[in-house]
Design a protein around this motif. Structure first.
Motif, PDB file in Angstrom:
ATOM      1  N   ARG A 194       0.843  -1.217   0.000  1.00 54.94           N
ATOM      2  CA  ARG A 194       0.000   0.000   0.000  1.00 54.94           C
ATOM      3  C   ARG A 194       0.869   1.255   0.000  1.00 54.94           C
ATOM      4  NH1 ARG A 194      -5.375  -1.346   3.522  1.00 54.94           N
ATOM      5  NH2 ARG A 194      -5.762   0.889   3.343  1.00 54.94           N
ATOM      6  N   THR A 203       2.074   1.815  -3.522  1.00 55.61           N
ATOM      7  CA  THR A 203       1.022   2.432  -4.348  1.00 55.61           C
ATOM      8  C   THR A 203       0.981   3.942  -4.092  1.00 55.61           C
ATOM      9  OG1 THR A 203      -0.225   0.404  -4.105  1.00 55.61           O
ATOM     10  CG2 THR A 203      -1.439   2.307  -4.920  1.00 55.61           C
ATOM     11  N   SER A 239       1.948   7.067  -6.634  1.00 60.79           N
ATOM     12  CA  SER A 239       0.912   8.047  -6.989  1.00 60.79           C
ATOM     13  C   SER A 239       1.508   9.450  -7.120  1.00 60.79           C
ATOM     14  CB  SER A 239      -0.205   8.056  -5.947  1.00 60.79           C
ATOM     15  OG  SER A 239       0.227   8.720  -4.775  1.00 60.79           O
TER      16      SER A 239
END
Ligand SMILES: Nc1nc2c(ncn2[C@@H]2O[C@H](COP(=O)(O)OP(=O)(O)O)[C@@H](O)[C@H]2O)c(=O)[nH]1
Ligand SMILES: [Mg+2]
Length: 472
Positions: free
Chosen positions: A208, A211, A215
């Motif tokens: 996570r 990610t 981003s």
């Protein structure tokens, strides 16, 4: 009262002559300070602090020598229901800089001081109105240059990143409780110490975080808009097209080959779609030193492009353009989206355009081909819309509710936390002591929480809020 406790004021609009100016004043006790100087026509100003707030009134504002400053609209926001969380006043007056300067002199006279950059937002943060990631989102919202930039800032202001950090915190607590149990209790009470069992949970956190980290780059790309570079041989009509798209005479146009030497860059919009457009020097072999440098720069610019528009002047032999493409653009055929733009279509008969299209198609199969003239670029506009939707909009929609990191500061925090967690992963594999693992997990969590702010980060706040504008 110390300087940091004093009420602060600033103009929130620009100080230029305009219809209105809006001023903000924030700080405890500000209502009492200002009320004696407010009057209605022939009446004293009556208002109750116990009213439901915010409340807006028409009034005439006097200075301490009883001279009229201006007739104003004044809004009272009672603490804590205000932007800063303190008692806050907004004054809108006539947009004359002299009136606004007089108002500021008056405010200094009644014990207020000029706000620093971002000080309203800093006070809001310190009063718990929002966390640091949301404060940064406000800064982004004000400075965003594109519609997507605004959407991404709104997403963060609404708490997308905050929610993700909280969700991760829950996962950390799950991990920590395992190690804490093994620190505090014996194996016969909590089972054997098998840290490798919790590795999947750690992997989940790491993925996570990855990610989130990714981003950041995606956000930069999405919010900068679609980068379109115009290239082609000299005199193919690049600068004319550049000006037509921008609807302004930005680039010099002449019939002399080699007019454009520098790369020109401007933003333009088609509806809510944002583009960055670049005009370049015509590509050809030249002995002129300055033009040669221009050609070199043009070719470098192509690497930054999302879309390369290759202008083809089909009133000239196609073999010249073909040579230029083969010599200079071959690598981009594989890596970039190319649009072949047949220019000066007003000089071509329609069967000549059809003929040109099929010749280009023959050479370059899957590329876009459009024809334009300085009077009609509708085909190209449609093509730009399609490309924007394909490359920016669909990408944005794919991640529409997920958090996107907007600041380098939060990106670096994620990076730092990931490095420590990767180390911890190794420690777990090595069956290291629960004390060491728990301690590193706590430190990683602390680093992540700093994204949202932490009250002993004074110097960092100063840095962040100083990049806001005055009045925010
Ligand atoms: N008839 C016609 N002439 C054009 C058109 N576009 C450009 N030109 C002319 O072509 C010449 C070169 O144009 P320019 O935009 O400077 O080309 P660049 O060197 O590629 O930037 C100028 O004389 C322009 O007026 C067009 O759509 N129609
Ligand atoms: Mg030019």
């Amino acid at each position: 009262m110390t300087d940091s406790e004093k009420p602060i004021f600033a103009i929130s609009t620009s100080m230029q002559t305009s219809a209105l100016h809006l001023h903000r004043i924030s700080g405890q006790g500000i209502f009492n300070k200002i009320e004696p100087f407010l009057k209605k026509k022939n009446k004293s100003f009556l208002f109750s602090y116990h009213n439901n707030f915010p409340s807006t009134h028409y009034a005439i504002l006097y200075d301490t020598q009883n001279n009229i400053i201006d007739d104003i609209i004044i809004t009272f926001y009672k603490s804590p229901k205000s932007y800063t969380g303190e008692d806050l006043i907004e004054i809108s007056c006539h947009g004359n800089p002299i009136i606004s300067h007089n108002l500021h002199t008056f405010l200094r006279g009644i014990g207020c001081r000029d706000a620093l950059e971002g000080e309203f937002t800093q006070r809001a943060f310190l009063n718990g109105k929002f966390d640091l990631s949301q404060a940064e989102a406000i800064r982004e919202l004000i400075h965003a240059e594109t519609n997507v930039g605004i959407d991404l800032s709104r997403n963060q202001l609404n708490g997308a990143l905050t929610a993700e950090i909280f969700a991760l915190k829950e996962k950390f607590i799950g991990l920590l409780s395992y190690f804490e149990a093994h620190i505090d209790f014996a194996a016969d009470e909590v089972g054997d110490y098998k840290p490798e069992d919790i590795l999947p949970n750690l992997e989940l956190i790491l993925s996570r975080l990855l990610t989130l980290k990714n981003s950041y780059q995606r956000g930069i790309k999405l919010k900068s808009g679609l980068r379109v570079v115009l290239c082609g041989r000299p005199n193919s009509g690049k600068s004319t097209l550049y000006n037509t798209l921008l609807q302004s005479e930005r680039a010099i146009v002449t019939d002399i080959a080699g007019t454009t030497r520098d790369v020109l860059t401007e933003r333009f919009q088609i509806g809510k779609r944002d583009f960055v457009l670049m005009d370049t020097a015509g590509i050809r072999t030249t002995k002129n030193k300055v033009e040669h440098l221009g050609v070199k720069k043009s070719l470098q610019t192509l690497y930054e492009a999302d879309v390369i528009c290759v202008l083809l002047d089909m009133t000239k032999p196609f073999s010249q353009s073909l040579r230029m493409i083969k010599d200079y653009l071959t690598e981009f055929l594989m890596t970039k989206k190319l649009v072949f733009v047949i220019s000066k279509k007003d000089l071509l008969l329609s069967n000549k355009i059809d003929n040109a299209v099929s010749r280009i198609k023959n050479e370059f199969k899957d590329e876009y081909i459009v024809s334009v003239s300085c009077h009609d670029i509708s085909n190209l506009i449609e093509c730009f819309k399609e490309l924007y939707d394909e490359k920016i909009l669909s990408e944005k929609n794919k991640f529409c509710d997920s958090p996107v990191l907007l600041s380098t500061r939060s990106h670096d925090k994620i990076q730092e936390a990931m490095e420590l967690l990767n180390q911890t992963k190794q420690d777990i594999k090595d069956h290291d002591f629960p004390e060491k693992i728990a301690s590193n997990l706590y430190v990683s969590l602390k680093i992540l929480e700093e994204i949202l702010g932490d009250l002993d980060m004074d110097s960092i706040y100063k840095n962040i809020f100083s990049t806001f504008c005055i009045g925010k």
